[in-house]
Design a protein around this motif. Sequence first.
Motif, PDB file in Angstrom:
ATOM      1  N   GLU A  12       0.805  -1.225   0.000  1.00 58.72           N
ATOM      2  CA  GLU A  12       0.000   0.000   0.000  1.00 58.72           C
ATOM      3  C   GLU A  12       0.837   1.275   0.000  1.00 58.72           C
ATOM      4  N   ILE A  13       2.108   1.188   0.298  1.00 62.56           N
ATOM      5  CA  ILE A  13       2.967   2.373   0.358  1.00 62.56           C
ATOM      6  C   ILE A  13       4.251   2.085  -0.408  1.00 62.56           C
ATOM      7  N   ALA A  14       4.745   3.096  -1.137  1.00 67.81           N
ATOM      8  CA  ALA A  14       6.021   2.976  -1.857  1.00 67.81           C
ATOM      9  C   ALA A  14       6.955   4.098  -1.420  1.00 67.81           C
ATOM     10  N   VAL A  15       8.226   3.750  -1.244  1.00 72.40           N
ATOM     11  CA  VAL A  15       9.288   4.716  -0.928  1.00 72.40           C
ATOM     12  C   VAL A  15      10.250   4.722  -2.112  1.00 72.40           C
ATOM     13  N   VAL A  16      10.519   5.921  -2.652  1.00 64.55           N
ATOM     14  CA  VAL A  16      11.340   6.052  -3.861  1.00 64.55           C
ATOM     15  C   VAL A  16      12.726   6.555  -3.485  1.00 64.55           C
ATOM     16  N   VAL A  17      13.755   5.799  -3.912  1.00 62.69           N
ATOM     17  CA  VAL A  17      15.153   6.214  -3.727  1.00 62.69           C
ATOM     18  C   VAL A  17      15.860   6.099  -5.074  1.00 62.69           C
ATOM     19  N   PRO A  18      16.901   6.900  -5.329  1.00 66.05           N
ATOM     20  CA  PRO A  18      17.617   6.793  -6.608  1.00 66.05           C
ATOM     21  C   PRO A  18      18.436   5.512  -6.694  1.00 66.05           C
ATOM     22  N   LEU A 146      13.997   8.101   8.052  1.00 61.77           N
ATOM     23  CA  LEU A 146      13.370   8.511   6.793  1.00 61.77           C
ATOM     24  C   LEU A 146      13.414  10.031   6.627  1.00 61.77           C
ATOM     25  N   ARG A 147      13.200  10.758   7.714  1.00 65.91           N
ATOM     26  CA  ARG A 147      13.255  12.224   7.613  1.00 65.91           C
ATOM     27  C   ARG A 147      14.675  12.684   7.263  1.00 65.91           C
ATOM     28  N   ARG A 148      15.669  12.042   7.835  1.00 68.75           N
ATOM     29  CA  ARG A 148      17.050  12.399   7.511  1.00 68.75           C
ATOM     30  C   ARG A 148      17.333  12.139   6.047  1.00 68.75           C
ATOM     31  N   LEU A 149      16.872  10.997   5.523  1.00 72.82           N
ATOM     32  CA  LEU A 149      17.111  10.680   4.119  1.00 72.82           C
ATOM     33  C   LEU A 149      16.320  11.598   3.194  1.00 72.82           C
ATOM     34  N   GLU A 150      15.158  12.059   3.639  1.00 73.46           N
ATOM     35  CA  GLU A 150      14.406  13.039   2.852  1.00 73.46           C
ATOM     36  C   GLU A 150      15.151  14.368   2.788  1.00 73.46           C
ATOM     37  N   LEU A 151      15.706  14.792   3.909  1.00 78.37           N
ATOM     38  CA  LEU A 151      16.472  16.042   3.931  1.00 78.37           C
ATOM     39  C   LEU A 151      17.718  15.955   3.059  1.00 78.37           C
ATOM     40  N   GLU A 152      18.316  14.775   2.986  1.00 76.75           N
ATOM     41  CA  GLU A 152      19.507  14.582   2.159  1.00 76.75           C
ATOM     42  C   GLU A 152      19.167  14.369   0.684  1.00 76.75           C
ATOM     43  N   GLY A 153      17.885  14.255   0.353  1.00 82.44           N
ATOM     44  CA  GLY A 153      17.480  14.045  -1.039  1.00 82.44           C
ATOM     45  C   GLY A 153      17.592  12.609  -1.500  1.00 82.44           C
ATOM     46  N   ILE A 154      17.810  11.684  -0.571  1.00 82.35           N
ATOM     47  CA  ILE A 154      17.938  10.270  -0.948  1.00 82.35           C
ATOM     48  C   ILE A 154      16.558   9.635  -1.097  1.00 82.35           C
ATOM     49  N   VAL A 155      15.659   9.907  -0.159  1.00 81.25           N
ATOM     50  CA  VAL A 155      14.261   9.488  -0.318  1.00 81.25           C
ATOM     51  C   VAL A 155      13.541  10.589  -1.091  1.00 81.25           C
ATOM     52  N   ARG A 156      13.156  10.262  -2.313  1.00 82.06           N
ATOM     53  CA  ARG A 156      12.567  11.277  -3.197  1.00 82.06           C
ATOM     54  C   ARG A 156      11.073  11.475  -2.948  1.00 82.06           C
ATOM     55  N   GLN A 157      10.395  10.405  -2.637  1.00 76.03           N
ATOM     56  CA  GLN A 157       8.955  10.516  -2.447  1.00 76.03           C
ATOM     57  C   GLN A 157       8.443   9.301  -1.684  1.00 76.03           C
ATOM     58  N   VAL A 158       7.381   9.532  -0.905  1.00 76.55           N
ATOM     59  CA  VAL A 158       6.642   8.450  -0.252  1.00 76.55           C
ATOM     60  C   VAL A 158       5.189   8.626  -0.663  1.00 76.55           C
ATOM     61  N   PHE A 159       4.583   7.614  -1.270  1.00 71.01           N
ATOM     62  CA  PHE A 159       3.218   7.781  -1.773  1.00 71.01           C
ATOM     63  C   PHE A 159       2.430   6.487  -1.649  1.00 71.01           C
ATOM     64  N   PRO A 160       1.096   6.582  -1.541  1.00 72.96           N
ATOM     65  CA  PRO A 160       0.250   5.389  -1.456  1.00 72.96           C
ATOM     66  C   PRO A 160       0.162   4.697  -2.814  1.00 72.96           C
ATOM     67  N   LEU A 161       0.059   3.381  -2.780  1.00 76.70           N
ATOM     68  CA  LEU A 161      -0.057   2.581  -3.995  1.00 76.70           C
ATOM     69  C   LEU A 161      -1.501   2.154  -4.221  1.00 76.70           C
ATOM     70  N   HIS A 162      -1.874   2.022  -5.481  1.00 79.36           N
ATOM     71  CA  HIS A 162      -3.176   1.463  -5.821  1.00 79.36           C
ATOM     72  C   HIS A 162      -3.182  -0.036  -5.549  1.00 79.36           C
ATOM     73  N   ASP A 163      -4.304  -0.518  -5.047  1.00 79.36           N
ATOM     74  CA  ASP A 163      -4.543  -1.952  -4.923  1.00 79.36           C
ATOM     75  C   ASP A 163      -5.198  -2.398  -6.230  1.00 79.36           C
ATOM     76  N   GLU A 164      -4.462  -3.138  -7.035  1.00 77.55           N
ATOM     77  CA  GLU A 164      -4.918  -3.450  -8.392  1.00 77.55           C
ATOM     78  C   GLU A 164      -6.247  -4.195  -8.409  1.00 77.55           C
ATOM     79  N   THR A 165      -6.449  -5.108  -7.478  1.00 77.31           N
ATOM     80  CA  THR A 165      -7.707  -5.869  -7.448  1.00 77.31           C
ATOM     81  C   THR A 165      -8.894  -4.946  -7.211  1.00 77.31           C
ATOM     82  N   LYS A 166      -8.771  -4.094  -6.208  1.00 82.69           N
ATOM     83  CA  LYS A 166      -9.873  -3.177  -5.896  1.00 82.69           C
ATOM     84  C   LYS A 166     -10.007  -2.084  -6.949  1.00 82.69           C
TER      85      LYS A 166
END
Length: 674
Positions: A12-18, A146-166
């Motif tokens: 349900e949640i995705a964390v994006v890193v380079p 996670l907040r430290r990595l966000e400040l450093e630009g390593i974690v680019r985004q945290v966003f909810p994922l679609h549940d494909e079945t629903k």
Amino acid sequence: MNGVGEDQIVFEIAVVVPKRNLKEENEGYDCVEVLVNEFRNVGFVVERVIGLSDEFIKLAAPLETLGRAAAKLHMKKPTRIGIDLQFEWEEVEAFVRQPDGSLFSWCERFQCYHHLIYETVNKKNSCITLKFDGKEIQWEVGESLLRRLELEGIVRQVFPLHDETKRKKLLRNWALNCWDFTNQPIDDIYAYFGTKIAVYFAFLGMYTRWMIFPAAFGLILQLVDFGSLQLLVLPAFFISIVLWAVLFFQFWKRKNSALSARWHLNFSVSTSQGYKLLGREWGSLQSPMELTKNLGTDKTKEKEAFQKYEWFSYLKRFRNDAIIILSIICLQLPFELAYAHLYEVIKSDIVKFGLTAVYLLVIQYFTKIGGKISIRLIKYENNENTEYKADSLVYKVFGLYFMQSYIGVFYHALLHRNFMTLRQVLIQRLILSEVLENLLENSLPYLKYSYKKYRAVRNKKKREKGSTGKIQFTSRVEKEYLKPTYSASICEELEDGLFDDFLELALQFGMIMMFACAFPLAFAFSALNNIAEIRTDALKLLAMLKRPGPRAAATIGAWLNIFQFLILMSICTNSALLVWLYDQEGKWKIEPGLAAILVMEHVLLLIKFGFSRFVPEEPAWVRANRMKNATQAQDMCSKQLLRSISGGEKAFSGSIPRKTPDGLKKTVMQRATD
């Protein structure tokens, strides 16, 4: 984990890193590896996906992980006896489940994810040095990783994922099901998107269904020539649509109350939590409870602190509202009147087109400035939670849109009495603008998504110059990452895309209500537009945008008061239109016709304010269930109290606080009825 099959793992949640260019020799200090291990330690199921230029960490939480997080958050949930109590994982069977069978709603799960993701802190006694592509990062003691990595630009985004079945089920039964017109699976929408979006679609569906009556009446007025009876038919139409609007909003309150009862939304979720998007929070001012923490038991000082907080809140809000109103009157009103006057006197259509283009460009600038000023002012208001801050923003920004949307129409209708120009403006606003807005709001997300895909593929080809094969996206999570977010045109920290959707509905409602006697056919156009709006908005949310973060608000908030205000305005404006239709010579004599219109206006105003007495805002079955739950809770508390008393003084003093039995019973019963 979502619904009856809660044991099934759904990410349900995705964390994006380079993607990393260098592989660390000691993976134990690689920041992404440490982050993944921390996620696993708190109970997440983790899956890593490598994309074209980024890496995606997909997270799923088993039911026990969510339950223990909810207990740690002291989350309140309704129990089977009707009382909202703090959740305890060991007593999970005592709590009521959602309509789809799941233990936690999407909003509650979202809060648990937020807590688990951002509470991964450095629990060691010293700072830890992490690495990423040769770069060293200091992870301080007690700091969220996670907040430290966000400040450093390593974690680019945290966003909810679609549940494909629903998602596919909703696409089939809702967005692409055009034959049901206004019927929608509201419970499924609530389970998937959360409270606020479900309430919006419930409101839109009911509003569209109710619009069939004025649309049919307006169509008859347009097609049938009543001749000399026209001056009698128009007042009848005016009276009927005002009664229609008043009844609609009373019955909407009943439906809203029924939905809240069905979804168990009384106190189960804090409204201040509903706006927290992952990675973003809106700061709040001190609450009165915080102000009185250090006052001890001095009741006089405590009372003074509460009174001071209350009246300063009112004064700050009054000051901010006065600033916005004066700005609109002094800056925007002259500009709007100048445009309306020039549009009236200019004869050339080409010049009119150029004038409108310049007007639209300038008005966007006005709106942006007004929005930024409103956001700054709200930060200094003592609003209780984020929901109230959002409502305050809605009131202020709607004042700007109200002025730019209606002042030109008022000018043509009330000053020039030019009904031909008035109808042209109404047709232009209702048909052309709504069609263009629908095309833009559905095509722009697709164009943005296509452009991001093109850039990602082009960058990949640049990095791999020798590659000749076709580059494709192999993972769905990367496609979702490239989709736009469901964001508002103003202040994304407080509002999401519902602001623009509600704004569109409110401006449409004001246009068709305030000038109903000039263009009765507008209701038919609006009904057709809203039927299409239900499906296009659903398609936009399910296929074109990222899954929105949930909001816990159980009503339409400030928009209800705005709609009520527009009803009052419609009584005044339509009465004025009828007066000028009747008194075409402008003699202003109080003849029977004019007197009847004035009497009708006052009667309609009385009906508007008194009709709530005849239509209760809460259905009888909701009241009955509430009283039944309160009685059941009172009986159970009484039995528990009697058992404690019969156990003797020692058991009594050890099991409950030192209060008199009557005082304790009164407290427990009061909490149950509350």
